[in-house]
Design a protein around this motif. Sequence first.
Motif, PDB file in Angstrom:
ATOM      1  N   THR A 107     -32.022  22.053 108.540  1.00 58.76           N
ATOM      2  CA  THR A 107     -31.084  21.928 107.426  1.00 58.76           C
ATOM      3  C   THR A 107     -31.026  23.259 106.683  1.00 58.76           C
ATOM      4  N   THR A 108     -29.998  23.425 105.888  1.00 63.68           N
ATOM      5  CA  THR A 108     -29.968  24.609 105.040  1.00 63.68           C
ATOM      6  C   THR A 108     -30.919  24.392 103.870  1.00 63.68           C
ATOM      7  N   PHE A 109     -31.336  25.473 103.276  1.00 64.76           N
ATOM      8  CA  PHE A 109     -32.194  25.430 102.089  1.00 64.76           C
ATOM      9  C   PHE A 109     -31.508  24.604 100.995  1.00 64.76           C
ATOM     10  N   ALA A 110     -30.221  24.829 100.797  1.00 64.15           N
ATOM     11  CA  ALA A 110     -29.484  24.097  99.755  1.00 64.15           C
ATOM     12  C   ALA A 110     -29.414  22.606 100.064  1.00 64.15           C
ATOM     13  N   ASP A 111     -29.124  22.244 101.314  1.00 64.41           N
ATOM     14  CA  ASP A 111     -29.046  20.818 101.663  1.00 64.41           C
ATOM     15  C   ASP A 111     -30.400  20.133 101.530  1.00 64.41           C
ATOM     16  N   GLU A 112     -31.469  20.825 101.895  1.00 62.42           N
ATOM     17  CA  GLU A 112     -32.796  20.221 101.758  1.00 62.42           C
ATOM     18  C   GLU A 112     -33.116  20.013 100.271  1.00 62.42           C
ATOM     19  N   CYS A 113     -32.709  20.963  99.430  1.00 63.21           N
ATOM     20  CA  CYS A 113     -32.897  20.795  97.979  1.00 63.21           C
ATOM     21  C   CYS A 113     -32.068  19.629  97.458  1.00 63.21           C
ATOM     22  N   ARG A 114     -30.836  19.483  97.957  1.00 64.51           N
ATOM     23  CA  ARG A 114     -29.997  18.344  97.551  1.00 64.51           C
ATOM     24  C   ARG A 114     -30.678  17.027  97.907  1.00 64.51           C
ATOM     25  N   LEU A 115     -31.146  16.937  99.147  1.00 63.38           N
ATOM     26  CA  LEU A 115     -31.824  15.726  99.605  1.00 63.38           C
ATOM     27  C   LEU A 115     -33.018  15.404  98.711  1.00 63.38           C
ATOM     28  N   LEU A 116     -33.834  16.391  98.421  1.00 67.14           N
ATOM     29  CA  LEU A 116     -35.055  16.131  97.664  1.00 67.14           C
ATOM     30  C   LEU A 116     -34.779  15.837  96.199  1.00 67.14           C
ATOM     31  N   LEU A 117     -33.705  16.386  95.660  1.00 69.85           N
ATOM     32  CA  LEU A 117     -33.314  16.033  94.298  1.00 69.85           C
ATOM     33  C   LEU A 117     -32.867  14.576  94.251  1.00 69.85           C
ATOM     34  N   VAL A 118     -32.019  14.166  95.184  1.00 71.33           N
ATOM     35  CA  VAL A 118     -31.588  12.763  95.271  1.00 71.33           C
ATOM     36  C   VAL A 118     -32.803  11.860  95.481  1.00 71.33           C
ATOM     37  N   HIS A 119     -33.672  12.257  96.379  1.00 70.89           N
ATOM     38  CA  HIS A 119     -34.900  11.516  96.666  1.00 70.89           C
ATOM     39  C   HIS A 119     -35.725  11.338  95.394  1.00 70.89           C
ATOM     40  N   GLY A 120     -35.877  12.415  94.636  1.00 69.47           N
ATOM     41  CA  GLY A 120     -36.650  12.368  93.403  1.00 69.47           C
ATOM     42  C   GLY A 120     -36.057  11.438  92.365  1.00 69.47           C
ATOM     43  N   VAL A 121     -34.732  11.468  92.210  1.00 67.26           N
ATOM     44  CA  VAL A 121     -34.081  10.581  91.236  1.00 67.26           C
ATOM     45  C   VAL A 121     -34.234   9.126  91.667  1.00 67.26           C
ATOM     46  N   LEU A 122     -34.101   8.855  92.955  1.00 65.72           N
ATOM     47  CA  LEU A 122     -34.291   7.478  93.442  1.00 65.72           C
ATOM     48  C   LEU A 122     -35.710   6.986  93.150  1.00 65.72           C
ATOM     49  N   HIS A 123     -36.697   7.868  93.314  1.00 63.23           N
ATOM     50  CA  HIS A 123     -38.072   7.495  92.942  1.00 63.23           C
ATOM     51  C   HIS A 123     -38.146   7.145  91.457  1.00 63.23           C
ATOM     52  N   LEU A 124     -37.502   7.940  90.605  1.00 63.21           N
ATOM     53  CA  LEU A 124     -37.527   7.659  89.169  1.00 63.21           C
ATOM     54  C   LEU A 124     -36.905   6.309  88.848  1.00 63.21           C
ATOM     55  N   LEU A 125     -35.991   5.867  89.692  1.00 65.60           N
ATOM     56  CA  LEU A 125     -35.339   4.566  89.508  1.00 65.60           C
ATOM     57  C   LEU A 125     -36.109   3.429  90.166  1.00 65.60           C
ATOM     58  N   GLY A 126     -37.285   3.739  90.726  1.00 73.53           N
ATOM     59  CA  GLY A 126     -38.143   2.687  91.257  1.00 73.53           C
ATOM     60  C   GLY A 126     -38.109   2.501  92.761  1.00 73.53           C
ATOM     61  N   HIS A 127     -37.341   3.303  93.474  1.00 81.45           N
ATOM     62  CA  HIS A 127     -37.317   3.191  94.941  1.00 81.45           C
ATOM     63  C   HIS A 127     -38.532   3.895  95.517  1.00 81.45           C
ATOM     64  N   ASP A 128     -38.990   3.400  96.659  1.00 78.42           N
ATOM     65  CA  ASP A 128     -40.123   4.019  97.303  1.00 78.42           C
ATOM     66  C   ASP A 128     -40.006   3.877  98.813  1.00 78.42           C
ATOM     67  N   HIS A 129     -40.942   4.450  99.536  1.00 81.49           N
ATOM     68  CA  HIS A 129     -40.933   4.423 101.004  1.00 81.49           C
ATOM     69  C   HIS A 129     -42.346   4.251 101.540  1.00 81.49           C
TER      70      HIS A 129
END
Length: 169
Positions: A107-129
């Motif tokens: 992935t590009t550096f920017a896309d990986e950052c996008r993914l991890l930002l979305v991932h982080g916000v979902l965690h803040l909303l209570g989602h987990d894996h």
Amino acid sequence: MPSSCDISNDDELVFPLNEDQVKTLVDAVLAHEGVERECDVSVSIVSDEDIAETNAEWRGVEAPTDVVSLECERPDDPDLADGEPCELGDIVLAPAYIEAQASRFGTTFADECRLLLVHGVLHLLGHDHLDDESAEAMEALEDQILSSAENDGTLGHVVITRHRTEEEP
């Protein structure tokens, strides 16, 4: 309802997303999840050393990682007054770690950052894996959100479980 994002990058590390892109992604996650309350989110851009300390303190893992989410309040907390913003939490990102990871996953550096930002916000909303079922549900959410967001087209299907078998960079 829009979010407010406090972004800190005290060490002026290279990070491929600007403040507007970060806020747009945070808002996209909140909208996708039906959050109507204004939410405050802090995003910290830190070194591998700093995120390793955070990871050790909050997760008991003494190693650097890509993202750590530190939840504060939930938007549906009954103790919040009507109209009171929710202090959703803090997202800590390590760009050097993320950039190395992006090259491993194609992935590009920017896309990986996008993914991890979305991932982080979902965690803040209570989602987990924590198990395969919850990981697949979270991956599907990330796919949906990222497919309609600005991106470089390198993400394809998100696979959180890739971290279970990969070596640390």
